[in-house]
Design a protein around this motif. Structure first.
Motif, mmCIF file in Angstrom:
data_model
loop_
_atom_site.group_PDB
_atom_site.id
_atom_site.type_symbol
_atom_site.label_atom_id
_atom_site.label_comp_id
_atom_site.label_asym_id
_atom_site.label_seq_id
_atom_site.Cartn_x
_atom_site.Cartn_y
_atom_site.Cartn_z
ATOM 1 N N MET A 46 7.857 27.204 11.700
ATOM 2 C CA MET A 46 8.505 26.466 12.942
ATOM 3 C C MET A 46 7.456 25.218 13.267
ATOM 4 S SD MET A 46 9.484 29.117 15.892
ATOM 5 C CE MET A 46 10.621 30.593 15.552
ATOM 6 N N LEU A 47 6.227 25.187 13.046
ATOM 7 C CA LEU A 47 5.297 24.120 13.320
ATOM 8 C C LEU A 47 5.214 23.162 12.118
ATOM 9 C CD1 LEU A 47 1.966 25.920 14.729
ATOM 10 C CD2 LEU A 47 3.835 24.389 15.871
ATOM 11 N N SER A 48 5.969 23.505 11.147
ATOM 12 C CA SER A 48 6.297 22.818 9.906
ATOM 13 C C SER A 48 7.631 22.420 9.740
ATOM 14 C CB SER A 48 5.752 23.480 8.604
ATOM 15 O OG SER A 48 4.598 24.032 8.636
ATOM 16 N N GLY A 49 8.479 22.629 10.631
ATOM 17 C CA GLY A 49 9.631 21.958 10.846
ATOM 18 C C GLY A 49 10.791 22.980 10.224
ATOM 19 N N ILE A 50 10.554 24.208 9.879
ATOM 20 C CA ILE A 50 11.505 25.136 9.440
ATOM 21 C C ILE A 50 11.905 26.083 10.544
ATOM 22 C CG2 ILE A 50 12.114 26.941 7.902
ATOM 23 C CD1 ILE A 50 10.642 25.451 5.827
ATOM 24 N N GLY A 51 12.912 26.391 11.339
ATOM 25 C CA GLY A 51 13.213 27.034 12.282
ATOM 26 C C GLY A 51 14.311 26.656 13.071
ATOM 27 N N PRO A 52 14.798 27.106 14.284
ATOM 28 C CA PRO A 52 15.835 26.475 14.968
ATOM 29 C C PRO A 52 15.624 24.955 15.602
ATOM 30 C CG PRO A 52 15.066 28.447 15.800
ATOM 31 C CD PRO A 52 14.056 28.014 14.913
ATOM 32 N N ALA A 53 16.516 24.294 15.184
ATOM 33 C CA ALA A 53 16.412 22.626 15.130
ATOM 34 C C ALA A 53 16.262 22.395 16.791
ATOM 35 C CB ALA A 53 17.479 21.937 14.695
ATOM 36 N N ASP A 54 17.100 22.946 17.606
ATOM 37 C CA ASP A 54 17.008 22.636 19.038
ATOM 38 C C ASP A 54 15.718 23.062 19.476
ATOM 39 O OD1 ASP A 54 17.516 25.391 18.947
ATOM 40 O OD2 ASP A 54 18.984 25.243 20.227
ATOM 41 N N HIS A 55 15.103 24.298 19.210
ATOM 42 C CA HIS A 55 13.808 24.556 19.832
ATOM 43 C C HIS A 55 12.556 23.640 19.114
ATOM 44 C CE1 HIS A 55 10.618 27.446 21.187
ATOM 45 N NE2 HIS A 55 10.400 27.696 19.907
ATOM 46 N N LEU A 56 12.762 23.379 17.857
ATOM 47 C CA LEU A 56 11.701 22.478 17.374
ATOM 48 C C LEU A 56 11.835 21.037 18.242
ATOM 49 C CD1 LEU A 56 12.218 23.100 13.520
ATOM 50 C CD2 LEU A 56 10.678 24.441 15.013
ATOM 51 N N MET A 57 12.855 20.624 18.187
ATOM 52 C CA MET A 57 12.980 19.455 18.993
ATOM 53 C C MET A 57 12.760 19.342 20.313
ATOM 54 S SD MET A 57 16.233 17.476 17.312
ATOM 55 C CE MET A 57 17.481 18.924 17.612
ATOM 56 N N ALA A 58 12.732 20.521 20.967
ATOM 57 C CA ALA A 58 12.120 20.440 22.324
ATOM 58 C C ALA A 58 10.526 20.514 22.385
ATOM 59 C CB ALA A 58 12.552 21.872 22.925
ATOM 60 N N HIS A 59 10.125 20.862 21.293
ATOM 61 C CA HIS A 59 8.505 20.850 21.038
ATOM 62 C C HIS A 59 7.986 19.367 20.351
ATOM 63 C CE1 HIS A 59 7.180 24.610 22.596
ATOM 64 N NE2 HIS A 59 8.317 25.095 22.200
ATOM 65 N N ASN A 60 8.985 18.444 20.036
ATOM 66 C CA ASN A 60 8.945 17.268 19.425
ATOM 67 C C ASN A 60 8.318 17.463 18.069
ATOM 68 O OD1 ASN A 60 9.264 15.463 21.594
ATOM 69 N ND2 ASN A 60 7.346 15.922 22.563
ATOM 70 N N ILE A 61 9.012 18.333 17.217
ATOM 71 C CA ILE A 61 8.664 18.574 15.988
ATOM 72 C C ILE A 61 10.068 18.203 15.145
ATOM 73 C CG2 ILE A 61 8.603 20.336 14.114
ATOM 74 C CD1 ILE A 61 6.961 22.234 16.497
ATOM 75 N N THR A 62 9.896 17.406 14.317
ATOM 76 C CA THR A 62 11.131 17.033 13.287
ATOM 77 C C THR A 62 11.607 18.215 12.524
ATOM 78 O OG1 THR A 62 10.383 14.619 13.377
ATOM 79 C CG2 THR A 62 12.016 15.089 11.754
ATOM 80 N N PRO A 63 12.823 18.507 12.554
ATOM 81 C CA PRO A 63 13.154 19.427 11.766
ATOM 82 C C PRO A 63 13.272 19.281 10.253
ATOM 83 C CG PRO A 63 14.553 19.336 13.638
ATOM 84 C CD PRO A 63 13.855 18.257 13.421
ATOM 85 N N VAL A 64 12.865 19.981 9.474
ATOM 86 C CA VAL A 64 12.991 19.811 8.107
ATOM 87 C C VAL A 64 14.129 20.507 7.542
ATOM 88 C CG1 VAL A 64 11.911 20.372 5.872
ATOM 89 C CG2 VAL A 64 10.565 19.297 7.578
ATOM 90 N N LEU A 65 14.376 21.627 8.222
ATOM 91 C CA LEU A 65 15.397 22.455 7.943
ATOM 92 C C LEU A 65 15.970 23.410 9.090
ATOM 93 C CD1 LEU A 65 17.288 24.012 5.774
ATOM 94 C CD2 LEU A 65 15.542 25.612 5.232
ATOM 95 N N ASP A 66 17.161 23.281 9.646
ATOM 96 C CA ASP A 66 17.626 23.954 10.760
ATOM 97 C C ASP A 66 17.706 25.420 10.171
ATOM 98 O OD1 ASP A 66 18.530 25.039 13.029
ATOM 99 O OD2 ASP A 66 20.476 23.789 12.747
ATOM 100 N N GLN A 67 16.905 26.514 10.709
ATOM 101 C CA GLN A 67 16.809 27.831 10.068
ATOM 102 C C GLN A 67 16.938 28.505 11.384
ATOM 103 O OE1 GLN A 67 17.558 30.667 9.393
ATOM 104 N NE2 GLN A 67 16.893 30.579 7.246
ATOM 105 N N PRO A 68 17.964 28.886 11.918
ATOM 106 C CA PRO A 68 17.898 29.777 13.573
ATOM 107 C C PRO A 68 17.270 31.192 13.289
ATOM 108 C CG PRO A 68 20.119 29.601 12.586
ATOM 109 C CD PRO A 68 19.333 28.656 11.758
#
Length: 578
Positions: free
Chosen positions: A286-308
């Motif tokens: 998640m810290l690297s941008g792989i995870g649920p996109a909305d959750h990552l963006m809520a932590h100001n992390i740019t999604p690399v891959l939306d992976q819920p």
């Protein structure tokens, strides 16, 4: 780099005379272990492994024979630390509040206090030492190569596994299980078989712990660099002009706060391998941008891959224990015997006081001490720091006779109940938010109840008779009065506690949490992260169910197993059969 016959034999057959190579109390003198502060600002490797734990160490040792490997461990070395190496000091590392200790405490949203490793060797440096393989059907369902699995277990066992020295109390538990009908008796075996058995241990006959870090003895010292106190902050991906993101570097910090970058060398087979465990691996994805996109963006992390599905499927095997006061002294023991029931509950035991090594006894209840967070006197969400302090004070005020005895525990297979993990913040050294949902599924609760009924039969067995007070039946132990030798359990005013309520109120961890990066959801059958290239996850976060009765043997096996498979992919089967 070529793959010569000498290296092939060493790396794949595992023929080595190990016992005797680590006779020093301080452990082996590994020339390839350094502090993270010694790392250059930029470096290049064929393989970068994040996490020097139970899977990361055997993985690094295997890959080091045919490539340059960087192993990054956020913690320290286990060697020279008696709180890790000595059975008699079990629990001290888990209770150490120092931020640099080998154990990092976390509390799930369920209110159960848990711990994650922060040391080279991972959880094998902190656990109760039981060593047992996964069941044959677990191996089959995982799609693993059975022959390579057995070879990989054997490779591990030459270094870390031993037959325990059985004494009276553990023998009484074994015989009591057989009286209770948990049969057949399978003797001493590493195999997972229904019935009662003596399992292996990673403590040798001198009470010295052997850990996954000892598997680095197999490594090619010229092919491996291990950096301690090297905390990975994120994985970097190439995305421009690529159909899929490709992992190509990691950013890590050393103990002085300096930032370093390690890059993969050019080459289609070079990879980053994430082995940070069930908490660390989904967190770092998640810290690297792989995870649920909305959750990552809520932590100001740019999604690399939306992976819920990253962080989903989190499970922890619930443990419930009965303290059985003994009228006679008992030996100090951790887990040695297990009853594997056909209904999915496992029965184990630990006994005696922890010897402090200074001529006296510490009344810690071993693996059930409130000092390490194993507090069952109040329900989970009431286990505050104040409650822990009160429990410790009450424990220290008890007469020593109250500590004479041991615990018989049950834990359930699976479990079926699952939860999830989310980021708390962007600091990789902070604990994420974890929910396990203990006993959410009714079958898990029923297995706990059925396991407690087996424990009752064991306590009342003829084999166990010398280690119990006849007046203390299981209902009495569950609903103890002030007149009992020790009171360990929650109370319900004027209400006799049901077994179901007892399971919920006294649930503790046995540190077997898993999930978050599961096969078929986050990674494929070869542990490659779905949707990106040059990145795999190899650790317990990929498990849907915890293997065997205790997972450490299988996690170590998996590190070796996947190291061999990766090299076979790299060099081809024909090359390996030369």
């Amino acid at each position: 780099m070529g793959f010569c016959m000498k290296e092939l034999c060493f790396a794949f057959l595992g023929i080595v005379l190990f016992h005797g190579l680590c006779s020093s109390e301080e452990g082996p003198n590994y020339s390839f272990i350094r502090q993270g502060t010694s790392a250059p600002a930029v470096s290049y490797y064929d393989y970068i492994i994040i996490g020097g734990g139970t899977a990361g160490c055997p993985l690094a040792a295997t890959l080091s024979h045919n490539g340059t490997v960087l192993l990054l461990e956020r913690g320290s070395s286990p060697y020279g630390n008696p709180n890790i190496t000595s059975l008699s000091a079990f629990g001290r590392a888990l209770s150490d509040p120092d931020p640099s200790s080998p154990s990092q405490r976390f509390i799930s949203e369920d209110g159960v206090i848990n711990a994650r490793a922060r040391v080279l060797g991972g959880g094998s440096c902190l656990n109760a030492g039981f060593y047992t393989r996964a069941a044959a059907d677990y191996v089959r369902d995982a799609g693993w190569d059975g022959a390579l699995v057995n070879e990989s277990y054997g490779w591990v066992e030459k270094v870390v596994a031993f037959e325990p020295m059985m004494k009276q109390w553990q023998s009484a538990v074994r015989d009591g299980l057989l009286e209770a009908g948990v049969s057949p008796y399978n003797g001493f075996t590493y195999d997972h078989l229904v019935g009662t058995k003596i399992g292996g241990t990673i403590f040798d006959s001198q009470g010295r712990r052997h850990t996954a870090a000892d598997l680095l003895t197999y490594a090619n010292p010229t092919g491996l660099t291990v950096l301690l106190h090297a905390s990975v902050r994120k994985i970097l991906f190439r995305t421009k002009g690529k159909a899929r993101p490709r992992a190509h570097a990691v950013v890590f910090s050393d103990a002085s706060g300096n930032t370093h970058r390690a890059y993969l060398k050019d080459g289609p087979k070079n990879e980053i391998l994430l082995s940070s465990g069930a908490i660390g691996s989904p967190q770092l994805l998640m810290l690297s941008g792989i995870g649920p996109a909305d959750h990552l963006m809520a932590h100001n992390i740019t999604p690399v891959l939306d992976q819920p599905l990253v962080g989903q499927g989190m499970s922890d095997n619930p443990m419930n224990a009965i303290f059985v006061p003994s009228p006679v002294p008992v030996e100090v023991s951790l887990i040695q015997v297990v009853g594997i029931t056909p209904f999915g509950s496992y029965i184990e035991a630990a006994s005696g006081e922890n010897f402090a090594g200074d001529g006296g006894y510490r009344h810690d209840f071993g693996m059930f001490s409130p000092k390490i967070g194993q507090l069952s006197t109040v329900p989970p969400k009431q286990r505050t720091s104040v409650a822990l302090s009160r429990a410790i004070s009450a424990m220290e005020a008890l007469d020593p006779v109250a500590f004479r005895g041991g615990f018989i525990l049950e834990k359930i297979m699976g479990p079926i109940s699952t939860g999830h993990l989310e980021l708390r913040n962007k600091d990789p050294n902070d604990n994420p938010i974890v929910t396990f949902n203990y006993f959410k599924h009714p079958q898990d609760l029923q297995r706990c109840v059925d396991g407690l009924k087996v424990i009752e039969t064991v306590i009342e067995s003829k084999a166990f008779s010398q280690f119990r007070y006849d007046s203390l039946s299981l209902p009495t132990l569950i609903n103890m009065t002030a007149n009992a030798p020790v009171n360990m359990l929650p109370k319900h005013t004027n209400v006799s506690t049901s077994l179901e309520q007892f399971c919920k109120d006294t649930v503790m961890t046995i540190w077997h949490y898993h999930g978050g990066c599961q096969v078929g959801r986050v990674v494929d059958s070869e542990y490659r992260v779905l949707g990106v290239d040059a990145l795999r996850v190899i650790d317990g976060s990929t498990f849907n169910y915890s293997p065997g009765t205790n997972p450490q043997a299988t996690v170590m096996m998996l590190g070796r197993y996947m190291g061999v498979k990766i090299l076979k992919e790299r060099f081809g089967t024909d090359k390996l059969n030369d």
